[in-house]
Design a protein around this motif. Sequence first.
Motif, PDB file in Angstrom:
ATOM      1  N   VAL A  80      33.947  35.781 -55.377  1.00  0.00           N
ATOM      2  CA  VAL A  80      33.413  36.290 -54.116  1.00  0.00           C
ATOM      3  C   VAL A  80      32.885  37.695 -54.368  1.00  0.00           C
ATOM      4  CG1 VAL A  80      33.914  36.912 -51.728  1.00  0.00           C
ATOM      5  CG2 VAL A  80      35.000  34.895 -52.759  1.00  0.00           C
ATOM      6  N   HIS A  81      31.606  37.906 -54.109  1.00  0.00           N
ATOM      7  CA  HIS A  81      30.971  39.193 -54.384  1.00  0.00           C
ATOM      8  C   HIS A  81      30.891  40.107 -53.172  1.00  0.00           C
ATOM      9  CE1 HIS A  81      29.823  38.258 -58.452  1.00  0.00           C
ATOM     10  NE2 HIS A  81      29.090  37.217 -58.097  1.00  0.00           N
ATOM     11  N   SER A  82      30.905  39.543 -51.960  1.00  0.00           N
ATOM     12  CA  SER A  82      30.648  40.366 -50.779  1.00  0.00           C
ATOM     13  C   SER A  82      31.333  39.784 -49.550  1.00  0.00           C
ATOM     14  CB  SER A  82      29.133  40.454 -50.535  1.00  0.00           C
ATOM     15  OG  SER A  82      28.835  41.291 -49.439  1.00  0.00           O
ATOM     16  N   SER A 142      29.206  34.357 -52.524  1.00  0.00           N
ATOM     17  CA  SER A 142      29.897  34.054 -53.780  1.00  0.00           C
ATOM     18  C   SER A 142      28.942  33.698 -54.917  1.00  0.00           C
ATOM     19  CB  SER A 142      30.868  32.890 -53.555  1.00  0.00           C
ATOM     20  OG  SER A 142      31.375  32.369 -54.759  1.00  0.00           O
ATOM     21  N   GLN A 143      29.477  33.821 -56.118  1.00  0.00           N
ATOM     22  CA  GLN A 143      28.772  33.368 -57.314  1.00  0.00           C
ATOM     23  C   GLN A 143      28.524  31.868 -57.284  1.00  0.00           C
ATOM     24  OE1 GLN A 143      27.538  35.415 -59.589  1.00  0.00           O
ATOM     25  NE2 GLN A 143      26.656  33.758 -60.806  1.00  0.00           N
ATOM     26  N   ASP A 144      29.246  31.139 -56.432  1.00  0.00           N
ATOM     27  CA  ASP A 144      29.060  29.684 -56.322  1.00  0.00           C
ATOM     28  C   ASP A 144      27.804  29.305 -55.542  1.00  0.00           C
ATOM     29  OD1 ASP A 144      29.665  30.002 -53.613  1.00  0.00           O
ATOM     30  OD2 ASP A 144      31.608  29.017 -53.719  1.00  0.00           O
ATOM     31  N   VAL A 158      21.178  30.634 -57.094  1.00  0.00           N
ATOM     32  CA  VAL A 158      22.237  31.185 -57.937  1.00  0.00           C
ATOM     33  C   VAL A 158      23.139  32.067 -57.065  1.00  0.00           C
ATOM     34  CG1 VAL A 158      21.007  31.043 -60.139  1.00  0.00           C
ATOM     35  CG2 VAL A 158      20.655  33.016 -58.691  1.00  0.00           C
ATOM     36  N   GLY A 159      23.991  32.880 -57.699  1.00  0.00           N
ATOM     37  CA  GLY A 159      25.017  33.622 -56.990  1.00  0.00           C
ATOM     38  C   GLY A 159      24.519  34.519 -55.869  1.00  0.00           C
ATOM     39  N   VAL A 160      25.351  34.644 -54.819  1.00  0.00           N
ATOM     40  CA  VAL A 160      25.076  35.510 -53.670  1.00  0.00           C
ATOM     41  C   VAL A 160      25.868  36.796 -53.849  1.00  0.00           C
ATOM     42  CG1 VAL A 160      25.216  35.742 -51.165  1.00  0.00           C
ATOM     43  CG2 VAL A 160      24.725  33.504 -52.197  1.00  0.00           C
ATOM     44  N   SER A 215      15.920  36.357 -53.997  1.00  0.00           N
ATOM     45  CA  SER A 215      15.573  36.154 -52.594  1.00  0.00           C
ATOM     46  C   SER A 215      16.552  36.836 -51.647  1.00  0.00           C
ATOM     47  CB  SER A 215      15.530  34.648 -52.272  1.00  0.00           C
ATOM     48  OG  SER A 215      16.844  34.120 -52.168  1.00  0.00           O
ATOM     49  N   VAL A 216      16.044  37.110 -50.451  1.00  0.00           N
ATOM     50  CA  VAL A 216      16.857  37.526 -49.310  1.00  0.00           C
ATOM     51  C   VAL A 216      16.666  36.470 -48.227  1.00  0.00           C
ATOM     52  CG1 VAL A 216      17.208  39.268 -47.511  1.00  0.00           C
ATOM     53  CG2 VAL A 216      16.643  39.977 -49.844  1.00  0.00           C
ATOM     54  N   GLN A 217      17.753  35.959 -47.700  1.00  0.00           N
ATOM     55  CA  GLN A 217      17.659  34.880 -46.696  1.00  0.00           C
ATOM     56  C   GLN A 217      18.383  35.285 -45.433  1.00  0.00           C
ATOM     57  OE1 GLN A 217      18.829  31.097 -48.381  1.00  0.00           O
ATOM     58  NE2 GLN A 217      17.483  31.320 -50.143  1.00  0.00           N
TER      59      GLN A 217
END
Length: 222
Positions: A158-160, A174-176, A198-200, A220-222
Motif C-alpha cells: 500500500v503506497h498511499s 497499492s502496488q497491486d 501498474v502500481g498506484v 496516468s492520473v485518474q
Amino acid sequence: MSGSQDNSVHIWNSSTGADIQDLQFNTYNNGVSCVAFSPDGNYIVSGSWDKSLCVWDSSTGGKLLQLNGHNSAVHSVAFSPDGKYIVSGSQDKSVHMWDSSTGDKLLQLNEHTGAATSVAFSPDGNYIASGSSDESVQVWDSSTGAKLLQLTGHTDKVHSVAFSPDGKYIVSGSQDKSVHVWDLSTAAELLQLKTHAVGVFSVAFSPDGNYIVSSSSDKSVQ
C-alpha cells in the motif's frame, strides 16, 4: 511544495508556478523524502532518508525542531488538523506521533510487519491511518495509540492512504494496481477500482468527498 534528494524544499505559487522560496536544508545527508504544511501554513515538516524529521518556519526557512526516533528512512509525514501533532511513517515499520511544538514523541505504533509507507490524520484528528508494504491499512486511536482496525484486501504494498473530508471513508492505493475505498465504521470494502496498468502511488479525495483522484507509475492520473 516539493522535497528533493538535493536536500531542498521548494515552495511554489500554485497559480503562476513561480518558485517563491527555495529552502536549502543542510541538516539532511540523504535528501528530503516527504513534506507537509501545517494547517495554518506557518510551518513545514519534512522527513528524510537519514531517519529524521525536521520542523521549519515556512516564511524564514529557519529550523525549529529536529525529531529523532526512527531507525530507518521516513516515508510519510502529516500534521493533525489542529496543527498540534505530527505523524510519521518509516521504513522501520513504525508509525510515530509527535508534539509539533516540543518535538516530544507521544506514540510509537509497531503493528505493521512491513514499512509504513503512508500516514494520515482523520479530519477531526481522532484517528490515524497508515498504509504499509505488508499490504494492510491500519487505523489507530490518536489519543491512546490503540489499533482499531486492520483493513486487508490489497495483494501488494500500500503506497498511499487518505481520509474523506467527512472522516467516514478511507481510500488506499497499492502496488497491486488497485484503489480501494473502505467504510471506517464497519471496515467494509465498499469499492475496488482496477483501471491502472501498474502500481498506484498516490490517492486523494476531492474537498467535497464526491471524487477520488489516483496517480500511477503507468504515467496516468485518474
